[in-house]
Scaffold this motif. Sequence first.
Motif, PDB file in Angstrom:
ATOM      1  N   PHE A 136       0.830  -1.240  -0.078  1.00  0.00           N
ATOM      2  CA  PHE A 136       0.199  -0.108  -0.180  1.00  0.00           C
ATOM      3  C   PHE A 136       0.984   1.214  -0.140  1.00  0.00           C
ATOM      4  O   PHE A 136       0.443   2.239   0.422  1.00  0.00           O
ATOM      5  N   GLY A 137       2.016   1.183  -0.567  1.00  0.00           N
ATOM      6  CA  GLY A 137       2.661   2.389  -0.762  1.00  0.00           C
ATOM      7  C   GLY A 137       2.327   3.343  -1.652  1.00  0.00           C
ATOM      8  O   GLY A 137       1.527   2.835  -2.525  1.00  0.00           O
ATOM      9  N   PRO A 138       2.650   4.436  -1.633  1.00  0.00           N
ATOM     10  CA  PRO A 138       2.393   5.284  -2.700  1.00  0.00           C
ATOM     11  C   PRO A 138       2.742   5.168  -3.998  1.00  0.00           C
ATOM     12  O   PRO A 138       2.297   5.582  -4.981  1.00  0.00           O
ATOM     13  N   THR A 139       3.821   4.215  -4.184  1.00  0.00           N
ATOM     14  CA  THR A 139       4.172   4.040  -5.453  1.00  0.00           C
ATOM     15  C   THR A 139       3.154   2.901  -6.345  1.00  0.00           C
ATOM     16  O   THR A 139       3.173   3.234  -7.634  1.00  0.00           O
ATOM     17  N   ILE A 157      -8.220  -2.742   7.498  1.00  0.00           N
ATOM     18  CA  ILE A 157      -7.415  -1.584   7.741  1.00  0.00           C
ATOM     19  C   ILE A 157      -6.717  -1.174   6.625  1.00  0.00           C
ATOM     20  O   ILE A 157      -5.767  -0.325   6.510  1.00  0.00           O
ATOM     21  N   ALA A 158      -7.198  -1.596   5.665  1.00  0.00           N
ATOM     22  CA  ALA A 158      -6.429  -1.125   4.146  1.00  0.00           C
ATOM     23  C   ALA A 158      -6.577   0.442   3.852  1.00  0.00           C
ATOM     24  O   ALA A 158      -5.663   0.929   3.462  1.00  0.00           O
ATOM     25  N   GLY A 159      -7.629   0.893   4.220  1.00  0.00           N
ATOM     26  CA  GLY A 159      -7.830   2.386   4.118  1.00  0.00           C
ATOM     27  C   GLY A 159      -7.124   3.053   4.879  1.00  0.00           C
ATOM     28  O   GLY A 159      -6.380   4.035   4.793  1.00  0.00           O
ATOM     29  N   LEU A 160      -6.813   2.592   6.181  1.00  0.00           N
ATOM     30  CA  LEU A 160      -6.002   3.399   7.234  1.00  0.00           C
ATOM     31  C   LEU A 160      -4.546   3.361   6.781  1.00  0.00           C
ATOM     32  O   LEU A 160      -3.771   4.237   6.796  1.00  0.00           O
ATOM     33  N   VAL A 161      -4.106   1.990   6.253  1.00  0.00           N
ATOM     34  CA  VAL A 161      -2.810   1.761   5.923  1.00  0.00           C
ATOM     35  C   VAL A 161      -2.421   2.681   4.797  1.00  0.00           C
ATOM     36  O   VAL A 161      -1.400   3.394   4.647  1.00  0.00           O
ATOM     37  N   GLN A 162      -3.419   2.822   3.813  1.00  0.00           N
ATOM     38  CA  GLN A 162      -3.234   3.512   2.487  1.00  0.00           C
ATOM     39  C   GLN A 162      -3.183   5.274   2.983  1.00  0.00           C
ATOM     40  O   GLN A 162      -2.226   5.970   2.400  1.00  0.00           O
ATOM     41  N   LEU A 163      -3.825   5.676   3.950  1.00  0.00           N
ATOM     42  CA  LEU A 163      -4.105   7.101   4.258  1.00  0.00           C
ATOM     43  C   LEU A 163      -2.685   7.332   5.013  1.00  0.00           C
ATOM     44  O   LEU A 163      -1.915   8.560   4.790  1.00  0.00           O
ATOM     45  N   LEU A 164      -1.956   6.330   5.800  1.00  0.00           N
ATOM     46  CA  LEU A 164      -0.638   6.788   6.366  1.00  0.00           C
ATOM     47  C   LEU A 164       0.568   6.837   5.323  1.00  0.00           C
ATOM     48  O   LEU A 164       1.074   7.451   5.362  1.00  0.00           O
ATOM     49  N   ASN A 165       0.349   5.590   4.490  1.00  0.00           N
ATOM     50  CA  ASN A 165       1.481   5.456   3.558  1.00  0.00           C
ATOM     51  C   ASN A 165       1.433   6.674   2.491  1.00  0.00           C
ATOM     52  O   ASN A 165       2.448   7.111   1.684  1.00  0.00           O
ATOM     53  N   GLY A 166       0.186   7.327   2.271  1.00  0.00           N
ATOM     54  CA  GLY A 166       0.003   8.325   1.428  1.00  0.00           C
ATOM     55  C   GLY A 166       0.629   9.809   1.885  1.00  0.00           C
ATOM     56  O   GLY A 166       1.163  10.503   1.055  1.00  0.00           O
ATOM     57  N   GLN A 167       1.221   9.683   3.240  1.00  0.00           N
ATOM     58  CA  GLN A 167       1.761  10.780   3.640  1.00  0.00           C
ATOM     59  C   GLN A 167       3.190  10.526   3.698  1.00  0.00           C
ATOM     60  O   GLN A 167       3.719   9.496   4.088  1.00  0.00           O
ATOM     61  N   CYS A 186       5.274   5.681   7.271  1.00  0.00           N
ATOM     62  CA  CYS A 186       5.530   4.287   6.690  1.00  0.00           C
ATOM     63  C   CYS A 186       5.370   3.159   7.658  1.00  0.00           C
ATOM     64  O   CYS A 186       5.653   2.971   8.410  1.00  0.00           O
ATOM     65  N   THR A 187       3.951   2.575   7.046  1.00  0.00           N
ATOM     66  CA  THR A 187       3.669   1.436   7.963  1.00  0.00           C
ATOM     67  C   THR A 187       4.462   0.152   7.638  1.00  0.00           C
ATOM     68  O   THR A 187       4.931  -0.119   6.533  1.00  0.00           O
ATOM     69  N   THR A 188       5.020  -0.489   8.844  1.00  0.00           N
ATOM     70  CA  THR A 188       5.893  -1.539   8.707  1.00  0.00           C
ATOM     71  C   THR A 188       5.382  -3.083   8.978  1.00  0.00           C
ATOM     72  O   THR A 188       5.711  -3.947   8.632  1.00  0.00           O
ATOM     73  N   SER A 189       4.231  -2.842   9.984  1.00  0.00           N
ATOM     74  CA  SER A 189       3.551  -4.293  10.250  1.00  0.00           C
ATOM     75  C   SER A 189       2.370  -3.932  10.799  1.00  0.00           C
ATOM     76  O   SER A 189       2.024  -2.754  11.324  1.00  0.00           O
TER      77      SER A 189
END
Lengths: 301, 301
Positions: free
Chosen positions: B17-20, B73-83, B87-90
């Motif tokens: 779910f990284g911005p890339t 939690i896909a949306g949450l992980v995406q929201l975080l990694n979009g910043q 960077c979420t790690t686990s």
Amino acid sequence: APGPEVPRALCNRAGRFGPTRLPSANRAPVPRMLAVPGPALRPRGPMAAFRRWKEQRLARADESRKGSVDEAIAGLVQLLNGQERFCTTSSCAGRLLLAQAPAPGFSGYEVQKKNCSWLMVTHQICAKEDVMTALQKATGDTVFKFEPFILHVQCQELQDAQLLHSVAIDSGFRNSGITVGRRGKIMMAVRSTHCLEVPLSHMGKLMVTEEYVDFLVQIANRKMEENMKRIDRFYNCLQLALKTELSMSNSPHEMIQKTHSVYTHRRKRKPDKEPGMCTSSDNKEESETEDDPETNLNFFC
Amino acid sequence: APGPEVPRALCNRAGRFGPTRLPSANRAPVPRMLAVPGPALRPRGPMAAFRRWKEQRLARADESRKGSVDEAIAGLVQLLNGQERFCTTSSCAGRLLLAQAPAPGFSGYEVQKKNCSWLMVTHQICAKEDVMTALQKATGDTVFKFEPFILHVQCQELQDAQLLHSVAIDSGFRNSGITVGRRGKIMMAVRSTHCLEVPLSHMGKLMVTEEYVDFLVQIANRKMEENMKRIDRFYNCLQLALKTELSMSNSPHEMIQKTHSVYTHRRKRKPDKEPGMCTSSDNKEESETEDDPETNLNFFC
């Protein structure tokens, strides 16, 4: 019924073990050491202000239910408060308890909050009979719990909290963490991942056999014993870390040189470590390039 | 038997779910925002190095058993990694599981480590039948567990971790904490105090009745539902905090002025707060003069 989460009332606020009035404890008073130079993550704060605040804090009455520090951690609390840069604010050595909440359906959240009670609580190992006797008083829903050691320590500088965090992780308290307030207050919480939480009765009716309670109490007692071992390990690791740091304070230049961004390093795998082994902070350079203690230990389950 | 503590294997490393490579998720992609000026607790680090590291990290394969981020939690992980700064790690959304360790006495610590297995695991609520079926496979000691949401987020600056920590506490994740490595790596762990851990069988023998398993599953399911509510609250609070911060970035001078030592202030009592209410960071100035979230909530039990 679980109802809303039950926040943990801590046994004490450690107010009686400040350097201003040291009690007669098992261990000899520990000499205060000077804070050593190290990685400066924020400008050195107002030390005098922290000292004044700490004196006031330790002079305050212990506001906990119990009103005093648990015996098993008195030496540890004294060791910490004997250091200028640390001030313990709350703690519990670990305990077994039978908590009761009124049965759901008969009460809302607010009522439950007020009516929650302890039918049994001990900081020692317990016997099946203790739990069975307490269960006879049950009228609502009861839960038998083991709650491990917990400790909050306010720290003068971020690097002080880092030292304590590192010692906590090495001693097995893997849920430990630092809190930094917006105004710069630094708090380190020592927490375990250990847990045992077993619903036993529903609306006053016991849902398990006496044989099961016996089985459960044995498991809980083993957790209490493991908890005590970890507290000892934490005490010993802390002593070692403080000693190591003191000897390193003779070469502050070397320490500062080590402080550079982790992102410029290639990541290495953490080597297997003997459980219970206390590593000095020097040996940890490598492992700190890993993500976090939890993912490092993924091998188990 | 409890045996040694079971470290938690997380469900994923959030690599997808990284911005890339943003996936098609429920929520629309969130625009990246610039980090705003704020209390500088350490000099602004090498942002480019963090960005490079994050790109590499998110490109790595997901090393978890499951191999992907939990849907809830896909949306949450995406929201975080979009910043840029996070960077979420686990992570693990929360789960119910039946773990089995070989009976004690027949094996030492090392053997147990290897032979521990899951007889059942689900990230949804479950039925009594699921647990009863899994229990039929038991040959050693089994434990039924509810494990709440957990998330590790690497942060660029300490102030980023502070923001996230504050949001986590407000959303009910009271065991959250920050880790700062000696080389400056900053990790924020979102953790709950929620727990349920119930031994069910001993050496293959079921120690409770089917009626009890039914009772237990209902409790566990309620905890799963409460856990999901908290995740939603965390998502909403995070969105609000990011918005508030963005609007405050127009007056950076005001923000910096607020940053002074906590020890120069008189301590006030924290006012009662509605449970579940999401306060903006502005409203929290007062409460942060308190010790820690746990002692603040001592009123309950």
